[in-house]
Scaffold this active site. Structure first.
Site, PDB file in Angstrom:
ATOM      1  N   ASP A  19      53.056  32.451  74.037  1.00  0.00           N
ATOM      2  CA  ASP A  19      51.603  32.538  73.831  1.00  0.00           C
ATOM      3  C   ASP A  19      51.249  32.865  72.379  1.00  0.00           C
ATOM      4  OD1 ASP A  19      48.980  32.361  74.700  1.00  0.00           O
ATOM      5  OD2 ASP A  19      48.845  34.503  75.145  1.00  0.00           O
ATOM      6  N   ASN A  67      46.245  25.489  82.612  1.00  0.00           N
ATOM      7  CA  ASN A  67      46.047  24.954  81.258  1.00  0.00           C
ATOM      8  C   ASN A  67      45.361  23.583  81.244  1.00  0.00           C
ATOM      9  OD1 ASN A  67      49.077  26.500  79.922  1.00  0.00           O
ATOM     10  ND2 ASN A  67      46.952  27.176  79.712  1.00  0.00           N
TER      11      ASN A  67
HETATM   12  C1  IPE Z   1      49.957  31.398  79.519  1.00  0.00           C
HETATM   13  O1  IPE Z   1      49.193  31.434  78.374  1.00  0.00           O
HETATM   14  C2  IPE Z   1      50.495  30.020  79.749  1.00  0.00           C
HETATM   15  C3  IPE Z   1      51.514  29.584  78.802  1.00  0.00           C
HETATM   16  C4  IPE Z   1      51.984  30.256  77.783  1.00  0.00           C
HETATM   17  C5  IPE Z   1      52.046  28.279  79.063  1.00  0.00           C
HETATM   18  P1  IPE Z   1      47.607  31.241  78.421  1.00  0.00           P
HETATM   19  O2  IPE Z   1      47.142  31.305  77.022  1.00  0.00           O
HETATM   20  O3  IPE Z   1      47.273  30.014  79.184  1.00  0.00           O
HETATM   21  O4  IPE Z   1      47.147  32.504  79.266  1.00  0.00           O
HETATM   22  P2  IPE Z   1      45.746  33.232  79.353  1.00  0.00           P
HETATM   23  O5  IPE Z   1      44.708  32.151  79.543  1.00  0.00           O
HETATM   24  O6  IPE Z   1      45.543  33.976  78.086  1.00  0.00           O
HETATM   25  O7  IPE Z   1      45.863  34.151  80.523  1.00  0.00           O
HETATM   26  C1  IPE Z   2      50.367  29.057  74.231  1.00  0.00           C
HETATM   27  O1  IPE Z   2      49.526  29.270  73.151  1.00  0.00           O
HETATM   28  C2  IPE Z   2      50.603  27.612  74.536  1.00  0.00           C
HETATM   29  C3  IPE Z   2      50.062  27.171  75.823  1.00  0.00           C
HETATM   30  C4  IPE Z   2      49.382  27.901  76.651  1.00  0.00           C
HETATM   31  C5  IPE Z   2      50.316  25.796  76.192  1.00  0.00           C
HETATM   32  P1  IPE Z   2      47.944  29.231  73.329  1.00  0.00           P
HETATM   33  O2  IPE Z   2      47.491  27.832  73.135  1.00  0.00           O
HETATM   34  O3  IPE Z   2      47.530  29.858  74.594  1.00  0.00           O
HETATM   35  O4  IPE Z   2      47.500  30.101  72.089  1.00  0.00           O
HETATM   36  P2  IPE Z   2      46.321  31.155  72.057  1.00  0.00           P
HETATM   37  O5  IPE Z   2      46.568  32.136  73.165  1.00  0.00           O
HETATM   38  O6  IPE Z   2      45.051  30.396  72.249  1.00  0.00           O
HETATM   39  O7  IPE Z   2      46.430  31.774  70.698  1.00  0.00           O
HETATM   40 MG    MG Z   3      47.028  31.768  75.114  1.00  0.00          MG
END
Ligand code: IPE
Ligand code: IPE
Ligand code: MG
Length: 242
Positions: A19, A67
């Site tokens: 993340d 997602n």
């Molecule tokens: C969790 O991250 C999913 C992945 C890293 C694939 P998210 O960014 O989707 O989670 P939330 O929305 O902050 O809970």
């Molecule tokens: C994790 O990084 C990747 C996926 C969830 C696919 P994010 O895209 O959630 O990055 P932030 O949390 O918005 O910084």
């Molecule tokens: Mg995220």
């Protein structure tokens, strides 16, 4: 000193919630997709490091069932990155054999674009005989979806008369989740500053240790993983005992 000699105990199975890609990019004035690209490189390096250390299994959360709520351009970029990685795995088959990666996909793979689902199946088939490190990639994965899927498999067996409801035990249930042949994750790592699981390994995390950090996934390095190992070394896991 090499990590395998620095710590008295290394986890057998590590779960990683990758993340913080979007925020990493934003901080640099770049589009979110640039963060995903850098994150994919970090994923490659950490995978290699786990294999060098002889870690038995590592599960990466790459795309959750939630997602899909993101803008279509971002979802498309993520799908393109999966495609690119799988094609690269095909090209580098020899190298992967040296690493001893057994690659598995967990999640509802049938919900992915057909060509990606086919590449995923082919990657699993080709790496299936490797034994050093199992690399699980969770794509279109949700912990609740995984539990429902296991319940459906068991219900089908009950319906066909192959199984009695009272034969459903925790052990049998655990065999029907995606990681059924692996030990539960000893430690779940979440960079990116959030302190939640976001539907990751809901069943398997019952006794996992958690390691949260503000470091954003694109900035995560082998040294960060060493920090996790050092911390894990000090945890006292009681599993309900004394
Ligand atoms: C969790 O991250 C999913 C992945 C890293 C694939 P998210 O960014 O989707 O989670 P939330 O929305 O902050 O809970
Ligand atoms: C994790 O990084 C990747 C996926 C969830 C696919 P994010 O895209 O959630 O990055 P932030 O949390 O918005 O910084
Ligand atoms: Mg995220």
């Amino acid at each position: 000193m090499a990590a395998e000699t620095k710590f008295s105990v290394l986890p057998r199975h590590i779960g990683i919630i990758m993340d913080g890609n979007g925020r990493w990019a934003k901080k640099r004035g770049l589009p979110r997709t640039a963060g995903h690209k850098k994150g994919a490189d970090v994923f490659r390096d950490i995978t290699t490091y786990c294999s060098e250390l002889g870690i038995e299994a590592v599960t990466f959360y790459a795309f959750s069932t939630e997602n899909w709520r993101r803008p279509p351009e971002e979802v498309n970029t993520l799908m393109d990155l999966f495609r690119e990685y799988f094609e690269e795995l095909e090209r580098r088959e020899r190298e992967n054999e040296k690493m001893g990666f057994r690659i598995r996909f967990i999640g509802d793979i049938s919900g992915l674009p057909a060509d990606i689902a086919a590449l995923a199946a082919e990657t699993e088939r080709r790496s299936n005989s490797e034994t050093r490190t199992t690399v699980n990639i969770a794509v279109n994965y949700g912990g609740r979806q995984e539990i429902v899927h296991a319940a459906q498999l068991l219900a089908q067996q009950v319906q066909s008369g192959a199984l009695a409801p009272e034969d459903i035990t925790e052990d049998l249930f655990a065999k029907h989740i995606y990681t059924g042949d692996l030990p539960d994750p000893d430690v779940i790592i979440r960079p990116g500053g959030e302190m939640r699981l976001s539907n990751f390994m809901t069943w398997q995390s019952a006794y996992s240790e958690f390691w949260f950090s503000d470091v954003l996934w694109p900035d995560f390095t082998r040294a960060t993983l060493d920090e996790v190992f050092a911390d894990f070394d000090k945890r006292n896991r009681r599993f309900g005992g004394v």
